[in-house]
Design a protein around this motif. Structure first.
Motif, PDB file in Angstrom:
ATOM      1  N   PHE A 174       4.103  20.782  18.036  1.00  0.00           N
ATOM      2  CA  PHE A 174       2.681  20.604  17.749  1.00  0.00           C
ATOM      3  C   PHE A 174       2.385  20.847  16.269  1.00  0.00           C
ATOM      4  CE2 PHE A 174      -1.683  22.033  17.231  1.00  0.00           C
ATOM      5  CZ  PHE A 174      -2.386  21.084  17.947  1.00  0.00           C
ATOM      6  N   MET A 175       2.904  21.930  15.731  1.00  0.00           N
ATOM      7  CA  MET A 175       2.620  22.287  14.342  1.00  0.00           C
ATOM      8  C   MET A 175       3.077  21.209  13.363  1.00  0.00           C
ATOM      9  SD  MET A 175       1.016  25.174  14.188  1.00  0.00           S
ATOM     10  CE  MET A 175       1.279  25.727  12.507  1.00  0.00           C
ATOM     11  N   ALA A 181       1.313  12.495  17.027  1.00  0.00           N
ATOM     12  CA  ALA A 181       1.620  11.144  16.550  1.00  0.00           C
ATOM     13  C   ALA A 181       2.334  10.335  17.634  1.00  0.00           C
ATOM     14  CB  ALA A 181       2.480  11.227  15.289  1.00  0.00           C
ATOM     15  N   GLN A 182       3.283  10.969  18.312  1.00  0.00           N
ATOM     16  CA  GLN A 182       4.015  10.282  19.374  1.00  0.00           C
ATOM     17  C   GLN A 182       3.099   9.932  20.545  1.00  0.00           C
ATOM     18  OE1 GLN A 182       7.068  13.207  20.095  1.00  0.00           O
ATOM     19  NE2 GLN A 182       8.606  12.060  18.933  1.00  0.00           N
ATOM     20  N   TYR A 183       2.205  10.849  20.878  1.00  0.00           N
ATOM     21  CA  TYR A 183       1.292  10.636  22.002  1.00  0.00           C
ATOM     22  C   TYR A 183       0.394   9.428  21.746  1.00  0.00           C
ATOM     23  CZ  TYR A 183      -2.535  11.435  25.276  1.00  0.00           C
ATOM     24  OH  TYR A 183      -3.486  11.271  26.251  1.00  0.00           O
ATOM     25  N   VAL A 184      -0.220   9.390  20.567  1.00  0.00           N
ATOM     26  CA  VAL A 184      -1.121   8.290  20.248  1.00  0.00           C
ATOM     27  C   VAL A 184      -0.360   6.970  20.167  1.00  0.00           C
ATOM     28  CG1 VAL A 184      -2.641   7.334  18.463  1.00  0.00           C
ATOM     29  CG2 VAL A 184      -2.824   9.741  19.098  1.00  0.00           C
ATOM     30  N   ASP A 185       0.810   6.994  19.572  1.00  0.00           N
ATOM     31  CA  ASP A 185       1.608   5.772  19.457  1.00  0.00           C
ATOM     32  C   ASP A 185       1.984   5.243  20.837  1.00  0.00           C
ATOM     33  OD1 ASP A 185       3.206   3.786  18.010  1.00  0.00           O
ATOM     34  OD2 ASP A 185       4.930   4.897  18.786  1.00  0.00           O
ATOM     35  N   PHE A 186       2.408   6.142  21.719  1.00  0.00           N
ATOM     36  CA  PHE A 186       2.815   5.715  23.058  1.00  0.00           C
ATOM     37  C   PHE A 186       1.636   5.196  23.873  1.00  0.00           C
ATOM     38  CE2 PHE A 186       3.102   6.810  27.569  1.00  0.00           C
ATOM     39  CZ  PHE A 186       4.154   5.981  27.946  1.00  0.00           C
ATOM     40  N   ARG A 219      -0.457  13.196   8.673  1.00  0.00           N
ATOM     41  CA  ARG A 219      -1.908  13.306   8.908  1.00  0.00           C
ATOM     42  C   ARG A 219      -2.201  14.147  10.153  1.00  0.00           C
ATOM     43  NH1 ARG A 219      -3.136   6.918   7.522  1.00  0.00           N
ATOM     44  NH2 ARG A 219      -3.205   7.191   5.236  1.00  0.00           N
ATOM     45  N   TRP A 220      -1.400  13.955  11.185  1.00  0.00           N
ATOM     46  CA  TRP A 220      -1.585  14.757  12.391  1.00  0.00           C
ATOM     47  C   TRP A 220      -1.236  16.219  12.148  1.00  0.00           C
ATOM     48  CZ3 TRP A 220      -4.623  13.679  16.091  1.00  0.00           C
ATOM     49  CH2 TRP A 220      -4.813  12.364  16.520  1.00  0.00           C
ATOM     50  N   ARG A 221      -0.317  16.472  11.222  1.00  0.00           N
ATOM     51  CA  ARG A 221       0.033  17.854  10.892  1.00  0.00           C
ATOM     52  C   ARG A 221      -1.173  18.591  10.326  1.00  0.00           C
ATOM     53  NH1 ARG A 221       4.089  17.199   6.991  1.00  0.00           N
ATOM     54  NH2 ARG A 221       5.414  16.588   8.739  1.00  0.00           N
TER      55      ARG A 221
END
Length: 282
Positions: A174-175, A181-186, A219-221
């Motif tokens: 998460f950090m 990023a993976q969640y949104v991409d998937f 950006r998600w970081r």
């Protein structure tokens, strides 16, 4: 702060009864929306014989107990919607709260979610309140009738935010921003293949945060760290009268952002959490 005064005085500190009455309407509406969603996306037939839901239930609970849960599944779905509506309307609110709580606990038999546990705890707090009000009329009266219940709501919500922040800091995934990023991409790729619409990402959102590449991860970081900071600071701001409006606004924006990622599952939880903000005020 009234929160500490209440603890020191063994919950005899006067609080505004109206705050918990507004809270009752908000959490009741949150449960109503959560329950109503269960009638969509095929959930009505979730426990039918031969479905994956029934198979999963039998694997976890055993065939006999699963059959019992399946037998009362649909009646419970209907009854808890009616109870949630009565809770919002302030008609026999404590009796309605008991039924709503039972409906939430029943849901945990086949889908264990922390969001459901939190809403159940919020409803349980109403059972120790002295005046939940009737109808949509609220009474602005200072007394200790709702102090204990109000204290519990605040304590549980503080624990929710701080525990969430603590768990996030312990997750390297998460950090780093990678999991987001993976969640949104998937989900952006998979949503067109789903039988029911689960997500909607605006084009500008996908251009900024989609793709799953290193730019999106960076950006998600930043967002991941910002969420942790906000979750730690939010309860303090809500308990500080001068900061309350800003903290409440920040919390609403944060939960709206959460709902972009998982709207159907978080709509009830987000509304219930935001409804607890009024209880922080004094």
């Amino acid at each position: 702060m009234w929160f500490f005064d209440a603890a020191i005085s063994l919950f005899s500190t006067p609080t505004d009864e109206a705050h918990l009455q507004y809270f009752r309407m908000g959490v009741g509406l949150a449960c109503l929306m959560k329950f109503a969603v269960w009638f969509t996306h095929g959930a009505w037939s979730r426990m039918a014989q031969g479905t994956f839901g029934r198979y999963d239930l039998e694997c976890r609970l055993g065939a006999r107990r699963a059959a019992l849960v399946a037998a009362v599944y649909r009646p419970v779905l209907c009854i808890r919607v009616i109870a949630a509506a009565l809770l919002v309307a302030g008609i026999l609110p404590k009796a309605a709260a008991v039924v709503v709580l039972a409906g939430l606990l029943f849901e945990l038999q086949y889908e264990l979610r922390s969001n459901t546990v939190y809403l159940g705890m919020m409803v349980a707090c109403m059972l120790v309140a002295g005046n939940l009000g009737e109808g949509f009329t609220v009474i602005h009266r200072m007394s200790d009738a709702n102090t204990w219940a109000q204290f519990l709501v605040v304590l549980i919500t503080i624990d929710l935010y701080w525990n969430s922040a603590w768990q996030k800091t312990r997750s390297t995934h998460f950090m780093s921003g990678l999991i987001l990023a993976q969640y949104v991409d998937f989900t952006a790729r998979a949503q067109e293949r789903l039988r029911y619409r689960e997500f909607y990402y605006p084009g500008v959102f996908l251009r900024l945060f989609g793709g799953g590449d290193e730019t999106a991860v960076r950006r998600w970081r930043v967002i991941a760290v910002a969420v942790i900071v906000l979750e730690v600071a939010l309860p303090i701001g809500l308990l500080t009268p001068a900061l309350f409006p800003y903290a409440a606004a920040a919390g609403v924006v944060m939960h709206l952002a959460f709902m972009i990622l998982l709207p159907r599952h978080l709509i009830g939880f987000s509304l219930g959490t935001v409804s607890s903000y009024i209880v922080f005020a004094q």
